[in-house]
Scaffold this active site. Structure first.
Site, short mmCIF file in Angstrom:
data_model
loop_
_atom_site.label_atom_id
_atom_site.label_comp_id
_atom_site.label_asym_id
_atom_site.label_seq_id
_atom_site.Cartn_x
_atom_site.Cartn_y
_atom_site.Cartn_z
N PHE A 154 0.82 -1.22 0.00
CA PHE A 154 0.00 0.00 0.00
C PHE A 154 0.85 1.27 0.00
O PHE A 154 0.34 2.35 0.23
CB PHE A 154 -0.94 0.01 1.22
CG PHE A 154 -1.94 -1.10 1.19
CD1 PHE A 154 -3.13 -0.96 0.47
CD2 PHE A 154 -1.71 -2.30 1.84
CE1 PHE A 154 -4.06 -1.99 0.41
CE2 PHE A 154 -2.64 -3.33 1.79
CZ PHE A 154 -3.82 -3.19 1.08
N ALA A 261 -9.66 18.46 -5.54
CA ALA A 261 -9.95 18.57 -6.96
C ALA A 261 -8.65 18.91 -7.68
O ALA A 261 -7.77 19.55 -7.10
CB ALA A 261 -10.98 19.66 -7.20
N CYS A 269 -0.61 3.06 -10.73
CA CYS A 269 -1.53 2.19 -9.99
C CYS A 269 -3.01 2.46 -10.23
O CYS A 269 -3.72 1.58 -10.70
CB CYS A 269 -1.21 2.26 -8.50
SG CYS A 269 0.39 1.53 -8.13
N LYS A 330 2.77 13.06 -9.71
CA LYS A 330 2.56 13.68 -8.40
C LYS A 330 3.92 14.12 -7.85
O LYS A 330 4.96 13.75 -8.42
CB LYS A 330 1.83 12.74 -7.45
CG LYS A 330 2.62 11.52 -7.03
CD LYS A 330 1.84 10.82 -5.92
CE LYS A 330 2.48 9.57 -5.47
NZ LYS A 330 1.82 8.93 -4.36
P1 NAD Z 1 8.26 -1.60 -11.70
O1 NAD Z 1 7.95 -1.68 -13.14
O2 NAD Z 1 8.87 -0.37 -11.12
O3 NAD Z 1 9.22 -2.85 -11.29
C1 NAD Z 1 9.03 -4.15 -11.69
C2 NAD Z 1 10.42 -4.79 -11.85
O4 NAD Z 1 10.27 -6.19 -12.04
C3 NAD Z 1 11.21 -4.28 -13.05
O5 NAD Z 1 12.47 -3.80 -12.61
C4 NAD Z 1 11.35 -5.50 -13.95
O6 NAD Z 1 12.58 -5.52 -14.67
C5 NAD Z 1 11.30 -6.63 -12.94
N1 NAD Z 1 10.93 -7.95 -13.46
C6 NAD Z 1 9.98 -8.28 -14.36
N2 NAD Z 1 9.94 -9.61 -14.53
C7 NAD Z 1 10.87 -10.16 -13.72
C8 NAD Z 1 11.29 -11.48 -13.44
N3 NAD Z 1 10.70 -12.54 -14.00
N4 NAD Z 1 12.28 -11.65 -12.55
C9 NAD Z 1 12.86 -10.61 -11.94
N5 NAD Z 1 12.50 -9.32 -12.17
C10 NAD Z 1 11.52 -9.10 -13.04
O7 NAD Z 1 6.88 -1.93 -10.95
P2 NAD Z 1 6.38 -1.39 -9.52
O8 NAD Z 1 5.85 -0.01 -9.65
O9 NAD Z 1 7.39 -1.71 -8.48
O10 NAD Z 1 5.12 -2.33 -9.31
C11 NAD Z 1 5.25 -3.71 -9.01
C12 NAD Z 1 3.92 -4.22 -8.53
O11 NAD Z 1 3.55 -3.58 -7.30
C13 NAD Z 1 2.77 -3.95 -9.50
O12 NAD Z 1 1.86 -5.01 -9.43
C14 NAD Z 1 2.14 -2.70 -8.93
O13 NAD Z 1 0.78 -2.60 -9.26
C15 NAD Z 1 2.30 -2.93 -7.44
N6 NAD Z 1 2.31 -1.71 -6.63
C16 NAD Z 1 2.98 -0.60 -7.07
C17 NAD Z 1 3.01 0.53 -6.26
C18 NAD Z 1 3.72 1.77 -6.72
O14 NAD Z 1 3.52 2.81 -6.11
N7 NAD Z 1 4.54 1.72 -7.75
C19 NAD Z 1 2.35 0.54 -5.03
C20 NAD Z 1 1.72 -0.62 -4.59
C21 NAD Z 1 1.69 -1.74 -5.41
#
Ligand code: NAD
Length: 454
Positions: A154, A261, A269, A330
């Site tokens: 979160f 707003a 996300c 943001k």
């Molecule tokens: P991101 O794109 O920043 O990072 C994902 C990473 O995973 C990349 O570096 C990619 O190279 C790597 N990757 C892909 N396949 C792989 C594999 N098989 N083995 C090893 N590494 C691999 O994504 P993120 O923003 O960190 O989001 C990740 C997840 O967390 C998503 O599901 C997102 O919805 C969720 N999430 C994101 C946030 C946010 O604020 N960014 C907050 C909460 C939840």
């Protein structure tokens, strides 16, 4: 505890660094060799306040390592976190290819008992698909056993380290068989330092945990779209949406958060999670009417700033020049995914205007994505300014898209001196309309027309 994080992006890197900070031995894996090389040479691939220090401290202490070596990563952790991306598929559903590839690579190398934790945001039922992917790939006779846990994240970009270290809740979904209870005990031990002051963990089944993450983001997106829709009406009927925000936020059943707003929500996300939840519902033949509207209102809201500019200058913006403050979706991040600034820039540039834009940290990332968004002629009319004041020179108006702190108290005389016309379109309601009028500006906020008309 020995922990592996698969996927070293926003979530994986923050999770890995913060768990190392608590004394765990953390192995962060990524398929992106350039990212791992950068981390191993002391660099940080994302802008996130406080993260560089936590990473440096824990690397130096030998508690945090970065690698592309899959076999070593699986061997390392008793707990294997999957934190890879779940981008939208063509139909809006979450694309699970990276999650399932990660699960299969764990299965191929696994021995002994491991807890596989989905930290990525994944639709209901993904835990079962991860389990199937593991079962398909675990070699017969390896003796490997496991349990799949859902532990959605979160954290907020821009405050990710703080959010991870001081979570308002930890959601953990686990199975109730003996492997599931063993997994629960390990998760309880891992998160114990976060629960010292009071218990923050909510235990549930895997599907409910998966759903909780989507429900949270859908609710937050709903609040934003609700206020944006009312703000547009406020502009028509002569109401100050900021007064309304205070008036309703003081009701404890409503609360003050997420009622601003603005120019619409963006980021990696909310847009994709709202879409993915709608898509899940459709696959169960249910239509999520509220969320469809939330999405439509947001798409429209991203156009509002540009429409206000057009209402002042007309459709043909050739020969006009605008200053834009804020590009990231943001403040405190360089993330440009789904950023409202991308929509605004396209609106201005395709009508022939030129733009000087400034963002405190997102300039490099903005340059990369905007070069792809825009055609060569449009991109050539976009200048990246060295400072906010530099962006203002000879501009017909200032347009504010991101509420960076650095934009909140400018020297208004200096702003006025640089602009061709003292005109501000404020997509984040940073300023008080009455004070702006007093300072000699024509000021257009979002939903604040009552004061500008006085
Ligand atoms: P991101 O794109 O920043 O990072 C994902 C990473 O995973 C990349 O570096 C990619 O190279 C790597 N990757 C892909 N396949 C792989 C594999 N098989 N083995 C090893 N590494 C691999 O994504 P993120 O923003 O960190 O989001 C990740 C997840 O967390 C998503 O599901 C997102 O919805 C969720 N999430 C994101 C946030 C946010 O604020 N960014 C907050 C909460 C939840």
């Amino acid at each position: 505890m020995k922990i592996t994080i698969i996927g070293t992006g926003y979530v994986g890197l923050v999770t890995g660094a913060c768990l190392a900070e608590l004394g765990n031995d953390v192995f962060c894996l990524d398929v992106d060799g350039a990212k791992i090389a950068m981390l191993n040479s002391g660099g940080i691939p994302i802008h996130e306040p406080g993260l560089a220090e936590v990473v440096a401290r824990n690397r130096a202490a030998g508690r945090l390592q970065f690698s592309t070596d899959v076999a070593a990563s699986v061997a390392h952790g008793d707990l294997q976190f999957i934190a890879v991306g779940t981008p939208p598929d063509e139909d809006g559903s979450a694309d699970l290819q990276y999650v399932l590839a990660a699960a299969r690579s764990i299965g191929r190398h696994m021995t002994g008992f491991k807890v596989i934790i989905d930290k990525s945001t994944v639709p209901v039922g993904t835990g079962e698909r991860v389990r199937a992917a593991l079962n398909e790939t675990i070699a017969a006779g390896s003796g490997a056993t496991f349990s799949v846990v859902s532990n959605p994240e979160f954290l907020k970009e821009g405050a990710a380290v703080e959010d991870f270290m001081r979570p308002d809740r930890i959601v953990i979904g686990h199975d109730s068989d003996s492997a599931g209870l063993r997994a629960r005990a390990l998760m309880k031990k891992l998160y114990a330092p976060f629960n010292r002051n009071h218990e923050r963990t909510y235990w549930m089944d895997v599907r409910s945990a998966e759903f909780t993450k989507y429900a949270a983001n859908a609710m937050l997106a709903t609040r934003i779209s609700f206020m944006n829709e009312l703000a547009n009406l406020a502009d028509r009927v002569g109401v100050d949406i900021e007064a309304v925000r205070h008036g309703i936020g003081s009701d404890p059943r409503i609360g003050h958060s997420f009622l601003y707003a603005g120019a619409g929500y963006g980021g990696s996300c909310f847009p994709k999670d709202v879409q993915a939840l709608e898509r899940t519902a459709r696959s169960y033949e249910q239509d999520l009417l509220i969320l469809r509207a939330v999405e439509a209102v947001n798409d429209r809201q991203k156009q509002v700033l540009g429409q206000k500019v057009v209402a002042s200058f007309g459709e043909d913006l050739r020969g006009r020049h605008f200053a834009v403050w804020g590009l990231a979706f943001k403040p405190n991040t360089d993330d440009m995914r789904e950023a409202p600034a991308r929509v605004l820039l396209r609106q201005l540039l395709e009508r022939g205007a030129s733009v000087a834009a400034f963002d405190p940290v997102a300039m490099a990332e903005a340059r990369r994505v905007l070069e792809l968004d825009l055609d060569a002629d449009q991109f050539a009319r976009l200048r990246f300014a060295a400072t906010p004041m530099d962006a203002l020179l000879e501009a017909d108006a200032l347009v504010i898209v991101t509420e960076w702190k650095a934009f909140r108290s400018p020297d208004f005389d200096a702003v006025k001196a640089r602009l061709k016309r003292a005109l501000v379109f404020d997509g984040r309601n940073l300023f008080e309309p009455a004070q702006m009028a007093e300072a000699g500006f024509e000021y257009h906020g979002i939903g604040r027309s009552v004061l500008t008309r006085r």
